[in-house]
Design an enzyme around this catalytic site. Structure first.
Site, PDB file in Angstrom:
ATOM      1  N   GLY A  89       0.784  -1.244   0.000  1.00  0.00           N
ATOM      2  CA  GLY A  89       0.000   0.000   0.000  1.00  0.00           C
ATOM      3  C   GLY A  89       0.802   1.272   0.000  1.00  0.00           C
ATOM      4  O   GLY A  89       0.226   2.351   0.039  1.00  0.00           O
TER       5      GLY A  89
ATOM      6  N   ASP B 290       3.473  -2.955   3.574  1.00  0.00           N
ATOM      7  CA  ASP B 290       4.506  -2.709   2.562  1.00  0.00           C
ATOM      8  C   ASP B 290       5.821  -3.222   3.141  1.00  0.00           C
ATOM      9  O   ASP B 290       5.858  -3.731   4.272  1.00  0.00           O
ATOM     10  CB  ASP B 290       4.598  -1.213   2.196  1.00  0.00           C
TER      11      ASP B 290
ATOM     12  N   ASP C 236       6.067  -8.641   3.378  1.00  0.00           N
ATOM     13  CA  ASP C 236       6.584  -8.908   2.028  1.00  0.00           C
ATOM     14  C   ASP C 236       5.520  -9.740   1.310  1.00  0.00           C
ATOM     15  O   ASP C 236       5.146 -10.815   1.780  1.00  0.00           O
ATOM     16  CB  ASP C 236       7.896  -9.686   2.172  1.00  0.00           C
TER      17      ASP C 236
ATOM     18  N   ARG D  50      -3.414  -1.567  -5.304  1.00  0.00           N
ATOM     19  CA  ARG D  50      -3.433  -0.576  -6.378  1.00  0.00           C
ATOM     20  C   ARG D  50      -2.021  -0.494  -6.954  1.00  0.00           C
ATOM     21  O   ARG D  50      -1.048  -0.334  -6.202  1.00  0.00           O
ATOM     22  CB  ARG D  50      -3.854   0.798  -5.850  1.00  0.00           C
TER      23      ARG D  50
ATOM     24  N   HIS E 186       0.822  -4.454 -12.042  1.00  0.00           N
ATOM     25  CA  HIS E 186       1.518  -3.942 -13.238  1.00  0.00           C
ATOM     26  C   HIS E 186       3.031  -3.806 -13.014  1.00  0.00           C
ATOM     27  O   HIS E 186       3.777  -3.650 -13.951  1.00  0.00           O
ATOM     28  CB  HIS E 186       0.883  -2.631 -13.720  1.00  0.00           C
TER      29      HIS E 186
HETATM   30  C1  LIG Z   1       3.759   1.162  -7.484  1.00  0.00           C
HETATM   31  S1  LIG Z   1       3.839   1.233  -5.776  1.00  0.00           S
HETATM   32  C2  LIG Z   1       2.113   1.187  -5.322  1.00  0.00           C
HETATM   33  C3  LIG Z   1       1.892   1.636  -3.940  1.00  0.00           C
HETATM   34  C4  LIG Z   1       0.433   1.750  -3.510  1.00  0.00           C
HETATM   35  N1  LIG Z   1      -0.303   0.545  -3.717  1.00  0.00           N
HETATM   36  C5  LIG Z   1      -0.237   2.926  -4.180  1.00  0.00           C
HETATM   37  O1  LIG Z   1      -1.003   2.725  -5.112  1.00  0.00           O
HETATM   38  O2  LIG Z   1       0.025   4.072  -3.776  1.00  0.00           O
HETATM   39  C6  LIG Z   1       4.350  -0.397  -5.408  1.00  0.00           C
HETATM   40  C7  LIG Z   1       4.543  -0.658  -3.944  1.00  0.00           C
HETATM   41  O3  LIG Z   1       4.899  -2.058  -3.781  1.00  0.00           O
HETATM   42  C8  LIG Z   1       5.776  -2.117  -2.699  1.00  0.00           C
HETATM   43  N2  LIG Z   1       6.503  -3.410  -2.747  1.00  0.00           N
HETATM   44  C9  LIG Z   1       7.460  -3.793  -3.618  1.00  0.00           C
HETATM   45  N3  LIG Z   1       7.878  -5.045  -3.346  1.00  0.00           N
HETATM   46  C10 LIG Z   1       7.156  -5.447  -2.290  1.00  0.00           C
HETATM   47  C11 LIG Z   1       7.109  -6.651  -1.570  1.00  0.00           C
HETATM   48  N4  LIG Z   1       7.907  -7.689  -1.879  1.00  0.00           N
HETATM   49  N5  LIG Z   1       6.235  -6.752  -0.555  1.00  0.00           N
HETATM   50  C12 LIG Z   1       5.413  -5.702  -0.237  1.00  0.00           C
HETATM   51  N6  LIG Z   1       5.401  -4.520  -0.893  1.00  0.00           N
HETATM   52  C13 LIG Z   1       6.264  -4.407  -1.902  1.00  0.00           C
HETATM   53  C14 LIG Z   1       6.671  -0.922  -2.907  1.00  0.00           C
HETATM   54  O4  LIG Z   1       7.405  -0.596  -1.739  1.00  0.00           O
HETATM   55  C15 LIG Z   1       5.676   0.144  -3.323  1.00  0.00           C
HETATM   56  O5  LIG Z   1       5.176   0.854  -2.227  1.00  0.00           O
END
Ligand SMILES: C[S@@+](CC[C@H](N)C(=O)[O-])C[C@H]1O[C@@H](n2cnc3c(N)ncnc32)[C@H](O)[C@@H]1O
Length: 450
Positions: free
Chosen positions: A269, A291, A322, A338, A342
């Protein structure tokens, strides 16, 4: 329509659209905002009908340029588009838009140079390149000012706090954060797109190839020297979220139908911007924002400012999780995401969705907010066709944005924007049955355990 000249049809979309915008402003007693003046929020900024008119004008204007211009001129314009990214990167790095803040009369390049400590003539060359593309304004020779577009490069912190590597430099300045992110790690990585596609040499993405690392970009952001870049990315994501009307999230799923105290998990998130919208609109639910650990720490600070009472009352919990590990919140009513799917190739998404499926109860719903990639040609499954002779995906304002995002995903993570069918198939392969999609500028997919 077939007998109408495409050139005249495009010109007509532009002229009738321009009249509509002008009349709407005049009726309210305003002039249409000037490109020369710094941006000021206006009363019609969020008018949905006018936004649609604007999109049609932009699509038609872009298409009419490609139609009337010599093809060679178009190619010679597109190929060196790298200078847009590098010039914006320079301006971001040197905080020049901040130097020009509140100086409508403009600042001479020698004075800009004295403030940012780089060569005055090179500053002029970069700013003139951008001013020629309507970012900044050259007021008199070698005197530059912010205009409506460059206003978005101004950061929210005082100039003296904008030091290189500052962790707070981009706080409250999502557009500047996006520019910095794109002009830095994205730009460096995008050079490797052709090599990645033709011969990846064992690297997962152009980013991995550029930085010679096997780490995912998120892990790379956790390295101490990249922490400020991670913070910058988080700031830019916050802006991406603010861009969308809250109704996308509040109406994308029937949250009211959930029982009092039902648990809703914002998976990956970031700071939890969507959870905040939902928590305010549906206070009968409990929210968990998840996150990676460093981002979860940022999220805790975000909630401490935005809505500390929701955290202290236990309505909102922020935790490190994670999403490639088993989900700790079992049998939530909703897991939502969200802009997560992608980010990743299918193989990674299958792991994320399989973990959520393993944690789900029989009544759990999975809600996915992600864009649907439209084809550039007419498509029976796509939205209604736009006016002749615009591209079916509306070219620059819609298809242009989504195809840019698609390449951005490819560049950083080997991710991709997906078509409707690709989403449904991804769900089916991981135990999630497609139930419905709410279309719109950010569609909401709802899945049930299969
Ligand atoms: C594109 S951002 C989207 C964030 C949020 N959902 C939003 O729409 O504002 C992707 C998010 O995935 C998180 N992320 C990446 N790898 C992750 C993992 N293995 N476990 C949890 N979160 C992760 C990143 O830290 C980042 O905050």
């Amino acid at each position: 329509m077939a007998n109408t000249s495409p050139l005249l049809a495009l010109a007509s979309i532009i002229s009738s659209g321009a009249r509509t915008l002008d009349e709407a402003y005049t009726q309210r007693g305003f002039s249409f905002p000037s490109l020369n003046e710094p941006f000021q929020p206006g009363p019609l900024d969020n008018d949905k009908d006018l936004a649609n008119t604007t999109r049609l004008i932009v699509a038609a204007a872009h298409q009419i340029i490609a139609t009337v211009r010599l093809p060679l001129d178009t190619i010679q314009d597109y190929a060196p588009a790298v200078y847009i990214s590098s010039s914006l990167g320079f301006v971001d790095q040197t905080n020049i838009a901040d130097v020009l803040k509140d100086k409508p009369q403009g600042v001479h390049i020698n004075d800009i140079s004295a403030k940012v400590d780089v060569d005055a003539v090179k500053i002029a060359r970069i700013l003139r390149y951008l001013a020629t593309r309507h970012v900044f304004r050259e007021v008199t020779p070698n005197v530059f000012a912010n205009n409506r577009v460059s206003s978005f490069l101004v950061k929210a912190r005082p100039f003296d706090e904008l030091k290189p590597g500052s962790l707070t430099k981009y706080n409250g300045a999502p557009a500047a954060a996006f520019v910095g992110h794109v002009a830095d790690e994205v730009f460096t990585s995008a050079v490797h797109i052709p090599s990645h596609i033709c011969d990846p040499k064992g690297y997962e993405s152009p980013f991995n190839m550029a930085y010679k690392t096997k780490k995912a970009v998120w892990e790379w952001y956790e390295e101490p020297e990249n922490e400020w870049r991670g913070r910058r990315f988080t700031a830019s994501m916050k802006g991406a979220g603010d861009h969308f009307p809250p109704s996308i999230f509040t109406e994308g799923f029937d949250w009211k139908s959930l029982k009092e105290g039902s648990v809703v998990v914002d998976v990956g998130g970031s700071v939890g911007a969507v959870a905040l919208i939902l928590a305010k609109a549906f206070p009968h639910l409990k929210y968990v924002v998840e996150d990676l650990e460093p981002v979860a720490l940022d999220a805790q600070k975000f909630w401490a400012i935005q809505a500390p009472e929701l955290v202290s009352s236990g309505q909102v919990t922020v935790q490190a999780q994670d999403f490639f590990q088993p989900q700790v919140v079992k049998q939530a009513s909703v897991y939502f995401m969200r802009f997560i799917l992608h980010d990743w190739p299918d193989s990674a998404n299958e792991k994320i969705l399989t973990h959520l499926r393993a944690a789900a109860g029989p009544d759990t719903k999975l809600v996915v907010f992600d864009s649907i990639m439209p084809h550039a040609c007419p498509d029976e499954a796509g939205p209604p066709p736009p006016p002749f002779p615009l591209l079916a995906n509306l070219g620059l304002p819609i298809g242009g944005f989504l195809t840019m995002m698609d390449l951005q995903m490819l560049t950083l993570m080997n991710g991709q924007e997906r078509t409707f069918t690709q989403f449904v198939e991804l769900g089916a392969r991981t135990g999630w049955k497609f139930e419905a999609v709410k279309p719109g500028i950010l569609p909401a997919f709802v899945f049930l355990p299969a």
